[in-house]
Design a protein around this motif. Structure first.
Motif, PDB file in Angstrom:
ATOM      1  N   ILE A  31      -3.614   3.218  -1.179  1.00 17.12           N
ATOM      2  CA  ILE A  31      -3.739   2.369   0.004  1.00 17.12           C
ATOM      3  C   ILE A  31      -5.109   1.693   0.090  1.00 17.12           C
ATOM      4  CG2 ILE A  31      -4.546   4.195   1.573  1.00 17.12           C
ATOM      5  CD1 ILE A  31      -2.646   2.912   3.704  1.00 17.12           C
ATOM      6  N   ILE A  32      -6.144   2.315  -0.481  1.00 21.19           N
ATOM      7  CA  ILE A  32      -7.473   1.699  -0.450  1.00 21.19           C
ATOM      8  C   ILE A  32      -7.467   0.362  -1.184  1.00 21.19           C
ATOM      9  CG2 ILE A  32      -8.287   2.906  -2.516  1.00 21.19           C
ATOM     10  CD1 ILE A  32     -10.413   2.109   0.611  1.00 21.19           C
ATOM     11  N   LEU A  33      -6.551   0.204  -2.158  1.00 17.09           N
ATOM     12  CA  LEU A  33      -6.392  -1.078  -2.848  1.00 17.09           C
ATOM     13  C   LEU A  33      -5.270  -1.899  -2.242  1.00 17.09           C
ATOM     14  CD1 LEU A  33      -6.965   0.072  -6.512  1.00 17.09           C
ATOM     15  CD2 LEU A  33      -8.274  -1.679  -5.335  1.00 17.09           C
ATOM     16  N   ALA A  34      -4.124  -1.253  -1.975  1.00 22.04           N
ATOM     17  CA  ALA A  34      -2.978  -1.992  -1.449  1.00 22.04           C
ATOM     18  C   ALA A  34      -3.308  -2.656  -0.117  1.00 22.04           C
ATOM     19  CB  ALA A  34      -1.790  -1.047  -1.277  1.00 22.04           C
ATOM     20  N   LYS A  35      -4.059  -1.984   0.738  1.00 26.19           N
ATOM     21  CA  LYS A  35      -4.389  -2.534   2.054  1.00 26.19           C
ATOM     22  C   LYS A  35      -5.806  -3.055   2.127  1.00 26.19           C
ATOM     23  CE  LYS A  35      -3.398  -3.431   6.374  1.00 26.19           C
ATOM     24  NZ  LYS A  35      -4.345  -4.558   6.480  1.00 26.19           N
ATOM     25  N   SER A  36      -6.743  -2.373   1.476  1.00 25.11           N
ATOM     26  CA  SER A  36      -8.153  -2.636   1.779  1.00 25.11           C
ATOM     27  C   SER A  36      -8.977  -3.194   0.630  1.00 25.11           C
ATOM     28  CB  SER A  36      -8.807  -1.349   2.300  1.00 25.11           C
ATOM     29  OG  SER A  36      -8.224  -0.972   3.521  1.00 25.11           O
ATOM     30  N   CYS A  37      -8.339  -3.645  -0.461  1.00 18.01           N
ATOM     31  CA  CYS A  37      -9.171  -4.288  -1.480  1.00 18.01           C
ATOM     32  C   CYS A  37      -9.773  -5.581  -0.932  1.00 18.01           C
ATOM     33  CB  CYS A  37      -8.395  -4.527  -2.777  1.00 18.01           C
ATOM     34  SG  CYS A  37      -7.114  -5.764  -2.695  1.00 18.01           S
ATOM     35  N   HIS A  38      -9.117  -6.197   0.078  1.00 18.90           N
ATOM     36  CA  HIS A  38      -9.728  -7.321   0.790  1.00 18.90           C
ATOM     37  C   HIS A  38     -11.093  -6.914   1.336  1.00 18.90           C
ATOM     38  CE1 HIS A  38      -6.637 -10.327   0.743  1.00 18.90           C
ATOM     39  NE2 HIS A  38      -5.783  -9.645   1.457  1.00 18.90           N
ATOM     40  N   MET A  91     -14.461  -0.566  -7.384  1.00 19.71           N
ATOM     41  CA  MET A  91     -14.950   0.177  -6.226  1.00 19.71           C
ATOM     42  C   MET A  91     -13.807   0.959  -5.575  1.00 19.71           C
ATOM     43  SD  MET A  91     -17.373  -2.878  -4.726  1.00 19.71           S
ATOM     44  CE  MET A  91     -17.433  -2.228  -3.049  1.00 19.71           C
ATOM     45  N   GLY A  92     -12.626   0.346  -5.468  1.00 16.22           N
ATOM     46  CA  GLY A  92     -11.482   1.019  -4.869  1.00 16.22           C
ATOM     47  C   GLY A  92     -11.012   2.206  -5.687  1.00 16.22           C
ATOM     48  N   PHE A  93     -10.922   2.016  -6.996  1.00 16.24           N
ATOM     49  CA  PHE A  93     -10.514   3.128  -7.856  1.00 16.24           C
ATOM     50  C   PHE A  93     -11.543   4.266  -7.809  1.00 16.24           C
ATOM     51  CE2 PHE A  93      -8.218  -0.402 -10.089  1.00 16.24           C
ATOM     52  CZ  PHE A  93      -6.937   0.054  -9.836  1.00 16.24           C
ATOM     53  N   THR A  94     -12.815   3.907  -7.702  1.00 15.64           N
ATOM     54  CA  THR A  94     -13.865   4.917  -7.612  1.00 15.64           C
ATOM     55  C   THR A  94     -13.781   5.668  -6.291  1.00 15.64           C
ATOM     56  OG1 THR A  94     -15.306   3.516  -8.984  1.00 15.64           O
ATOM     57  CG2 THR A  94     -16.356   5.313  -7.760  1.00 15.64           C
ATOM     58  N   ALA A  95     -13.473   4.949  -5.209  1.00 14.72           N
ATOM     59  CA  ALA A  95     -13.310   5.604  -3.903  1.00 14.72           C
ATOM     60  C   ALA A  95     -12.162   6.609  -3.952  1.00 14.72           C
ATOM     61  CB  ALA A  95     -13.054   4.553  -2.827  1.00 14.72           C
ATOM     62  N   GLU A  96     -11.062   6.233  -4.581  1.00 16.16           N
ATOM     63  CA  GLU A  96      -9.915   7.143  -4.663  1.00 16.16           C
ATOM     64  C   GLU A  96     -10.256   8.365  -5.508  1.00 16.16           C
ATOM     65  OE1 GLU A  96      -5.716   7.905  -3.741  1.00 16.16           O
ATOM     66  OE2 GLU A  96      -7.523   7.090  -2.804  1.00 16.16           O
ATOM     67  N   LYS A  97     -11.021   8.163  -6.572  1.00 19.58           N
ATOM     68  CA  LYS A  97     -11.467   9.294  -7.385  1.00 19.58           C
ATOM     69  C   LYS A  97     -12.337  10.240  -6.563  1.00 19.58           C
ATOM     70  CE  LYS A  97     -13.921  10.353 -11.714  1.00 19.58           C
ATOM     71  NZ  LYS A  97     -14.661   9.761 -12.863  1.00 19.58           N
ATOM     72  N   SER A  98     -13.205   9.682  -5.740  1.00 16.16           N
ATOM     73  CA  SER A  98     -14.056  10.500  -4.875  1.00 16.16           C
ATOM     74  C   SER A  98     -13.222  11.254  -3.843  1.00 16.16           C
ATOM     75  CB  SER A  98     -15.082   9.613  -4.168  1.00 16.16           C
ATOM     76  OG  SER A  98     -15.762  10.338  -3.167  1.00 16.16           O
ATOM     77  N   ARG A  99     -12.274  10.571  -3.217  1.00 16.84           N
ATOM     78  CA  ARG A  99     -11.445  11.199  -2.182  1.00 16.84           C
ATOM     79  C   ARG A  99     -10.654  12.375  -2.755  1.00 16.84           C
ATOM     80  NH1 ARG A  99      -6.300  11.298  -0.057  1.00 16.84           N
ATOM     81  NH2 ARG A  99      -5.433  10.027  -1.751  1.00 16.84           N
TER      82      ARG A  99
END
Length: 456
Positions: free
Chosen positions: A229-236, A438-446
């Protein structure tokens, strides 16, 4: 009293045009109200001949971008479409006068023909971006690519590599870069109006019904089948934050989970579908009957008949047979319904970004803190406060759901393709891949519980 000014005159009036620190005193401008209009979506003259394009995916976004060709036929001409849903395909062909031989069921069928247009518009589902994009690049097409670029970091990097190899024009639909709201925020940051940028707080309220529609019942309900969702919704949002800060992100720490839309939270008396005699249907804010049938919200996903008298029965049929009629507590969804991301950039600026499902409203909110001023905005207005004088300037904006950016993005893309000049794009593939990483990195962190470095 509201005052109408052009963007150029506004910059001159406020002393912003030099790009340096604000030098014109703000005395007398306390509580000044200004209106910031959408830029003209046709800021360039028509090219010598219209750019020709084939649309892959005639859903919502395919129609938004395709509508530009209806309005500005001397700029863009849609000459083909691939769409497996028959009613969508037929309506798109009618709208754009597409000949029957250029109507295809799937994207693969398009590429069985020799190249017959200048460009490809990719508005297929997220998990069907990579294949057609790589094939289109290999065949020499320029591309308008709906976000996210692709579901995995490797696929995003592969598309970037292929775009560079083939030297094609690839624009990613990060339309918020074309929103007057974010354009003004970035301008105020970079012209020194708030002094040195220190930090940003950014908030994306998804809105509870939107969350249930898209990320619990809808196409993006399962991250493994689509994208996180961090990419699907928030990559903007990640893209716009990177764009406003103007420096690369170095470290990310993210938190979030799926807390509410789970089987253990299912109320007593709930059934598999909302119309199966659910005992609490009329008490549930996520009732499919309430949302889609009684309130007629977000029914564009149903491809309803044009005859309004037949639409009610069609909606009920969809609720009987699709995920949109299922109980939100009994889906195979895994997308977090709250997600907090902390980012540190190479210039020391920190950003706190929060994406939240459980709000009664939509519309991004932003707070920008600088050494000599701050800015508060919500996409309908923004207020700049000068620390030295205490005086405020407020801008009110006219915007659509993407802040007015959709057609301005298409306009730039048409010119970039026509002139074969990628520098005319704000959201090129090069710029866009960074925010995806950045989004993929955030998901890895989460998922891992660690602060992660961003490797570009």
């Amino acid at each position: 009293m509201k005052k109408e000014l052009s963007r150029r005159n506004l910059l001159k009036t406020l002393g912003f045009a030099t790009g340096g620190l604000l030098t014109v005193p703000l005395h007398g401008l306390a509580a000044t109200n200004l209106r910031l209009h959408l830029p003209n979506s046709v800021k360039y003259p028509a090219p010598d001949k219209p750019v020709t394009a084939i649309t892959l995916g005639a859903g919502n976004r395919g129609n938004v971008y395709g509508a530009y060709a209806v309005k500005y036929a001397d700029h863009l001409n849609i000459v083909g479409v691939a769409e497996p849903i028959e009613v969508r395909n037929k309506r798109y062909c009618q709208k754009h006068n597409i000949p029957v031989e250029n109507s295809f069921v799937t994207w693969e069928h398009v590429f069985e023909r020799a190249k017959f247009a200048d460009a490809i518009i990719i508005t297929t589902p997220d998990n069907l971006h990579f294949g057609p994009c790589m094939k289109a690049l290999a065949m020499g097409y320029d591309i308008l690519l709906e976000k996210p670029i692709a579901p995995t970091e490797k696929e995003c990097r592969d598309i970037l590599e292929m775009a560079k190899k083939t030297k094609r024009v690839v624009a990613v639909c990060h339309v918020l870069r074309y929103s007057p709201y974010f354009i003004k925020l970035r301008e105020l940051i970079h012209n020194g109006s708030i002094g040195e940028l220190i930090s940003i707080q950014h908030f994306e309220p998804i809105e509870h019904i939107h969350m249930s529609h898209s990320y619990v019942r809808g196409n993006w309900h399962n991250s493994k089948a689509t994208t996180p969702i961090i990419l699907a919704k928030s990559c903007h949002d990640l893209d716009i934050l990177r764009w406003m800060v103007g420096k690369s992100c170095e470290k990310i720490s993210a938190f979030g989970d799926l807390k509410w839309f789970r089987k253990e939270n299912m109320p007593t008396g709930a059934t598999l579908r909302c119309m199966d005699g659910c005992a609490i249907e009329k008490e549930c804010p996520y009732s499919a009957l309430k949302i889609y049938y009684r309130n007629r919200q977000r029914t564009y996903v149903f491809d309803l008949p044009e005859d309004s008298n037949k639409q009610g029965d069609a909606i009920l049929d969809y609720l009987k047979t699709t995920n949109y009629g299922r109980c939100v507590y009994q889906m195979d969804n895994d997308q977090p319904d709250h997600y907090t991301t902390n980012l540190q950039f190479s210039n020391g600026v920190t950003v706190a970004f929060s994406m939240e499902a459980f709000t009664s409203y939509e519309g991004r909110r932003t707070r920008i803190m600088g050494s000599h001023g701050d800015i508060v905005g919500d996409m309908s207005q923004l207020v700049h406060t000068n620390f030295l004088t205490g005086e405020k300037i407020e801008w009110e904006l006219s915007s659509d759901s993407h802040g007015g950016g959709d057609w301005n993005l298409v306009s730039d893309w048409v010119q970039a393709v026509s002139k074969q000049n990628v520098d005319l794009l704000s959201s090129s593939i090069d710029a866009s891949v960074e925010s995806h990483i950045m989004g993929f990195t955030a998901e890895k962190s989460r998922l891992g519980g660690n602060t992660e470095k961003v490797f570009l």
